[in-house]
Design an enzyme around this catalytic site. Structure first.
Site, PDB file in Angstrom:
ATOM      1  N   ARG A 234       0.862  -1.182   0.000  1.00  0.00           N
ATOM      2  CA  ARG A 234       0.000   0.000   0.000  1.00  0.00           C
ATOM      3  C   ARG A 234       0.897   1.229   0.000  1.00  0.00           C
ATOM      4  O   ARG A 234       1.926   1.277   0.697  1.00  0.00           O
ATOM      5  CB  ARG A 234      -0.898   0.045   1.240  1.00  0.00           C
ATOM      6  CG  ARG A 234      -2.100  -0.880   1.175  1.00  0.00           C
ATOM      7  CD  ARG A 234      -3.153  -0.431   0.155  1.00  0.00           C
ATOM      8  NE  ARG A 234      -4.299  -1.315   0.102  1.00  0.00           N
ATOM      9  CZ  ARG A 234      -4.417  -2.379  -0.700  1.00  0.00           C
ATOM     10  NH1 ARG A 234      -3.440  -2.682  -1.533  1.00  0.00           N
ATOM     11  NH2 ARG A 234      -5.522  -3.104  -0.701  1.00  0.00           N
ATOM     12  N   ASP A 258       3.779  -0.267  -7.268  1.00  0.00           N
ATOM     13  CA  ASP A 258       2.487  -0.626  -7.852  1.00  0.00           C
ATOM     14  C   ASP A 258       1.381   0.137  -7.142  1.00  0.00           C
ATOM     15  O   ASP A 258       0.231   0.103  -7.561  1.00  0.00           O
ATOM     16  CB  ASP A 258       2.263  -2.142  -7.718  1.00  0.00           C
ATOM     17  CG  ASP A 258       0.990  -2.599  -8.420  1.00  0.00           C
ATOM     18  OD1 ASP A 258       0.827  -2.272  -9.617  1.00  0.00           O
ATOM     19  OD2 ASP A 258       0.155  -3.275  -7.786  1.00  0.00           O
ATOM     20  N   GLU A 263      -2.949   7.549  -4.687  1.00  0.00           N
ATOM     21  CA  GLU A 263      -3.374   6.957  -5.969  1.00  0.00           C
ATOM     22  C   GLU A 263      -4.867   7.107  -6.243  1.00  0.00           C
ATOM     23  O   GLU A 263      -5.298   7.051  -7.392  1.00  0.00           O
ATOM     24  CB  GLU A 263      -3.003   5.468  -6.021  1.00  0.00           C
ATOM     25  CG  GLU A 263      -3.785   4.602  -5.041  1.00  0.00           C
ATOM     26  CD  GLU A 263      -3.420   3.113  -5.148  1.00  0.00           C
ATOM     27  OE1 GLU A 263      -2.223   2.789  -5.119  1.00  0.00           O
ATOM     28  OE2 GLU A 263      -4.355   2.284  -5.233  1.00  0.00           O
ATOM     29  N   HIS A 295      -1.368  -0.118  -9.741  1.00  0.00           N
ATOM     30  CA  HIS A 295      -2.062  -1.053  -8.838  1.00  0.00           C
ATOM     31  C   HIS A 295      -2.606  -2.242  -9.638  1.00  0.00           C
ATOM     32  O   HIS A 295      -3.782  -2.584  -9.540  1.00  0.00           O
ATOM     33  CB  HIS A 295      -3.192  -0.339  -8.082  1.00  0.00           C
ATOM     34  CG  HIS A 295      -3.540  -1.005  -6.776  1.00  0.00           C
ATOM     35  ND1 HIS A 295      -3.853  -0.299  -5.643  1.00  0.00           N
ATOM     36  CD2 HIS A 295      -3.634  -2.312  -6.430  1.00  0.00           C
ATOM     37  CE1 HIS A 295      -4.121  -1.150  -4.665  1.00  0.00           C
ATOM     38  NE2 HIS A 295      -3.991  -2.383  -5.121  1.00  0.00           N
ATOM     39  N   PHE A 298      -2.578  -7.386  -8.806  1.00  0.00           N
ATOM     40  CA  PHE A 298      -3.609  -8.421  -8.617  1.00  0.00           C
ATOM     41  C   PHE A 298      -4.241  -8.852  -9.933  1.00  0.00           C
ATOM     42  O   PHE A 298      -5.009  -9.817  -9.964  1.00  0.00           O
ATOM     43  CB  PHE A 298      -4.722  -7.891  -7.689  1.00  0.00           C
ATOM     44  CG  PHE A 298      -5.585  -6.873  -8.389  1.00  0.00           C
ATOM     45  CD1 PHE A 298      -5.176  -5.558  -8.506  1.00  0.00           C
ATOM     46  CD2 PHE A 298      -6.787  -7.243  -8.974  1.00  0.00           C
ATOM     47  CE1 PHE A 298      -5.953  -4.625  -9.189  1.00  0.00           C
ATOM     48  CE2 PHE A 298      -7.572  -6.314  -9.655  1.00  0.00           C
ATOM     49  CZ  PHE A 298      -7.139  -5.003  -9.755  1.00  0.00           C
TER      50      PHE A 298
HETATM   51  P1  NAD Z   1      -1.237 -11.086   5.069  1.00  0.00           P
HETATM   52  O1  NAD Z   1      -2.185 -10.610   6.093  1.00  0.00           O
HETATM   53  O2  NAD Z   1      -1.261 -12.522   4.671  1.00  0.00           O
HETATM   54  O3  NAD Z   1       0.273 -10.744   5.505  1.00  0.00           O
HETATM   55  C1  NAD Z   1       0.625  -9.522   6.070  1.00  0.00           C
HETATM   56  C2  NAD Z   1       1.836  -9.762   6.963  1.00  0.00           C
HETATM   57  O4  NAD Z   1       2.224  -8.494   7.498  1.00  0.00           O
HETATM   58  C3  NAD Z   1       1.542 -10.691   8.153  1.00  0.00           C
HETATM   59  O5  NAD Z   1       2.513 -11.706   8.229  1.00  0.00           O
HETATM   60  C4  NAD Z   1       1.573  -9.765   9.360  1.00  0.00           C
HETATM   61  O6  NAD Z   1       2.039 -10.403  10.541  1.00  0.00           O
HETATM   62  C5  NAD Z   1       2.517  -8.689   8.876  1.00  0.00           C
HETATM   63  N1  NAD Z   1       2.345  -7.435   9.608  1.00  0.00           N
HETATM   64  C6  NAD Z   1       1.192  -6.824   9.971  1.00  0.00           C
HETATM   65  N2  NAD Z   1       1.441  -5.695  10.630  1.00  0.00           N
HETATM   66  C7  NAD Z   1       2.795  -5.591  10.710  1.00  0.00           C
HETATM   67  C8  NAD Z   1       3.664  -4.632  11.292  1.00  0.00           C
HETATM   68  N3  NAD Z   1       3.190  -3.578  11.964  1.00  0.00           N
HETATM   69  N4  NAD Z   1       4.990  -4.833  11.161  1.00  0.00           N
HETATM   70  C9  NAD Z   1       5.480  -5.925  10.522  1.00  0.00           C
HETATM   71  N5  NAD Z   1       4.696  -6.867   9.944  1.00  0.00           N
HETATM   72  C10 NAD Z   1       3.372  -6.693  10.040  1.00  0.00           C
HETATM   73  O7  NAD Z   1      -1.478 -10.161   3.802  1.00  0.00           O
HETATM   74  P2  NAD Z   1      -1.037 -10.458   2.287  1.00  0.00           P
HETATM   75  O8  NAD Z   1      -2.119 -11.207   1.598  1.00  0.00           O
HETATM   76  O9  NAD Z   1       0.339 -10.979   2.267  1.00  0.00           O
HETATM   77  O10 NAD Z   1      -1.099  -8.980   1.690  1.00  0.00           O
HETATM   78  C11 NAD Z   1      -0.254  -7.950   2.166  1.00  0.00           C
HETATM   79  C12 NAD Z   1      -0.766  -6.622   1.660  1.00  0.00           C
HETATM   80  O11 NAD Z   1      -0.557  -6.559   0.249  1.00  0.00           O
HETATM   81  C13 NAD Z   1      -2.285  -6.421   1.810  1.00  0.00           C
HETATM   82  O12 NAD Z   1      -2.643  -5.969   3.087  1.00  0.00           O
HETATM   83  C14 NAD Z   1      -2.573  -5.414   0.735  1.00  0.00           C
HETATM   84  O13 NAD Z   1      -2.513  -4.119   1.282  1.00  0.00           O
HETATM   85  C15 NAD Z   1      -1.463  -5.616  -0.279  1.00  0.00           C
HETATM   86  N6  NAD Z   1      -1.989  -6.126  -1.561  1.00  0.00           N
HETATM   87  C16 NAD Z   1      -1.711  -5.450  -2.703  1.00  0.00           C
HETATM   88  C17 NAD Z   1      -2.202  -5.906  -3.905  1.00  0.00           C
HETATM   89  C18 NAD Z   1      -1.895  -5.213  -5.208  1.00  0.00           C
HETATM   90  O14 NAD Z   1      -2.588  -5.458  -6.218  1.00  0.00           O
HETATM   91  N7  NAD Z   1      -0.883  -4.370  -5.277  1.00  0.00           N
HETATM   92  C19 NAD Z   1      -3.011  -7.038  -3.945  1.00  0.00           C
HETATM   93  C20 NAD Z   1      -3.256  -7.727  -2.750  1.00  0.00           C
HETATM   94  C21 NAD Z   1      -2.746  -7.264  -1.553  1.00  0.00           C
END
Ligand code: NAD
Length: 340
Positions: A234, A258, A263, A295, A298
């Site tokens: 994000r 991305d 955005e 973005h 996905f």
């Molecule tokens: P997830 O919940 O499986 O993993 C997130 C990880 O971050 C977890 O292991 C968690 O423990 C860790 N975390 C949370 N808070 C933290 C902190 N303060 N410090 C350190 N680590 C921390 O999520 P995911 O499916 O791996 O997705 C991650 C992020 O990717 C989503 O939240 C989303 O914002 C982003 N995303 C982007 C796209 C895109 O198209 N660009 C698509 C999907 C997800």
């Protein structure tokens, strides 16, 4: 259920229609949800939203007045929804926690290789009949140290892919995974150590109160000169103004993004006729060492089908009066029968 899909994009509608097996009454609006457009939801008890739709407290209160009870987020990240307020209002919110972590991790690796091997520059040069390699020397990923910030669903696929490249993997996560350490040699450490010693940093945490501006000037100042950073998580996890300073002074050699903290209203739309006004994004777009994708991490066929399928199975579960496993709100479930 009557469902209004906000931010419905041309490329996803066929997937959503295909997943709507039991023919819920669905309408698509290409508009983003905000305080102005919330009135479109009048007469619908369910809406579906995407990442740049505004589901802040004020918007939720409007939606609640119009009778909206269910909000299906067609994304994993839900930082745009005030979950607490939704729960307080007795609304039900669910996301799509996992649709294809491969789509995002593979895109992140694609961005990394594009920057490291200067593929965009090469493509531009050869299209201008310049076949010289003078600007095109990169480096091997093999043997480099990569710092993963966040090793959840997406970060762990990154670890697996980068392990295949022969990278050394450091990670920072509030919930370390022993499995990743055992299988791919991931070594968990403090954010400062990761920042000090990584050649490449890839961000995979959600945006929340703890992670907003996690990458800021004090962290950038501690980074190894020449670091490459990839952000497919994000935009708000990175302080963009500080980032620009550290791109300008050469500490950060390249940045693949991305996502962008401002955005909303820009990404997902074609501004090719009028251009954009955002000064920070304009500056980033003018930098040769910054790679921007809108973005789109996905956006694979597999991910879109999974998003559509989970969205409709969530709505079907709600319509049967049952709380789906992916529900984010924790209010008592009301009897939903007869609410189709
Ligand atoms: P997830 O919940 O499986 O993993 C997130 C990880 O971050 C977890 O292991 C968690 O423990 C860790 N975390 C949370 N808070 C933290 C902190 N303060 N410090 C350190 N680590 C921390 O999520 P995911 O499916 O791996 O997705 C991650 C992020 O990717 C989503 O939240 C989303 O914002 C982003 N995303 C982007 C796209 C895109 O198209 N660009 C698509 C999907 C997800």
């Amino acid at each position: 259920m009557r469902i209004l899909v906000f931010s419905a994009k041309e490329f996803e509608i066929s997937y959503l229609n295909k997943a709507n097996h039991i023919h819920f009454d669905v309408e698509f609006a290409n508009k983003q949800l905000d305080i102005e457009t919330a009135a479109l939801a009048k007469g619908f008890n369910c809406i579906s939203i995407f990442t740049n739709d505004d589901c802040s407290a004020a918007v939720l209160n409007e939606l609640h007045l119009f009778g909206v009870k269910y909000i299906a987020v067609r994304a994993a990240g839900f930082d745009n929804v005030d979950i607490h307020e939704a729960g307080r209002l007795g609304m039900h919110v669910a996301n799509v926690p996992e649709y294809s972590p491969y789509s995002i991790a593979e895109h992140a690796v694609g961005m990394l290789l594009t920057l490291v091997r200067k593929i965009t520059t090469a493509n531009e040069q050869v299209h201008a009949n310049n076949f010289s390699l003078n600007n095109l020397v990169g480096f091997d990923l093999h043997g480099k140290r990569v710092g993963l910030i966040g090793t959840g669903r997406i970060g762990s696929i990154m670890a697996k892919i980068l392990h295949g490249f022969g990278c050394e993997i450091l990670a920072y996560d509030i919930a370390p995974s022993q499995d990743l350490s055992e299988k791919y040699g991931v070594r968990y450490c403090a954010l400062n150590e990761l920042s000090l010693t990584s050649d490449i940093i890839s961000i995979h945490t959600p945006l929340n109160e703890q992670t907003r501006y996690l990458l800021n000037k004090s962290l950038f100042a501690s980074m190894k000169k020449g670091v490459i950073i990839i952000n497919t998580a994000r935009g708000g996890v990175v302080n963009t103004s500080d980032l620009i300073t550290y791109l300008r002074n050469g500490i950060i050699a390249a940045y693949g993004m991305d996502v962008y903290e401002k955005e909303k209203g820009i990404f997902f739309f074609d501004h090719s006729l009028k251009g954009i006004a955002d000064p920070m994004l304009k500056e980033l777009l003018s930098m040769k060492n910054v790679l921007v994708t809108p973005h789109q991490a996905f956006a694979t066929r597999e991910a879109l089908m999974n998003i559509a399928t989970t969205t409709f199975s969530t709505i079907l579960t709600w319509s049967a009066g049952v709380r789906p496993d992916n529900e984010l709100t924790h209010e008592p479930v009301l009897s939903l029968m007869g609410n189709k």
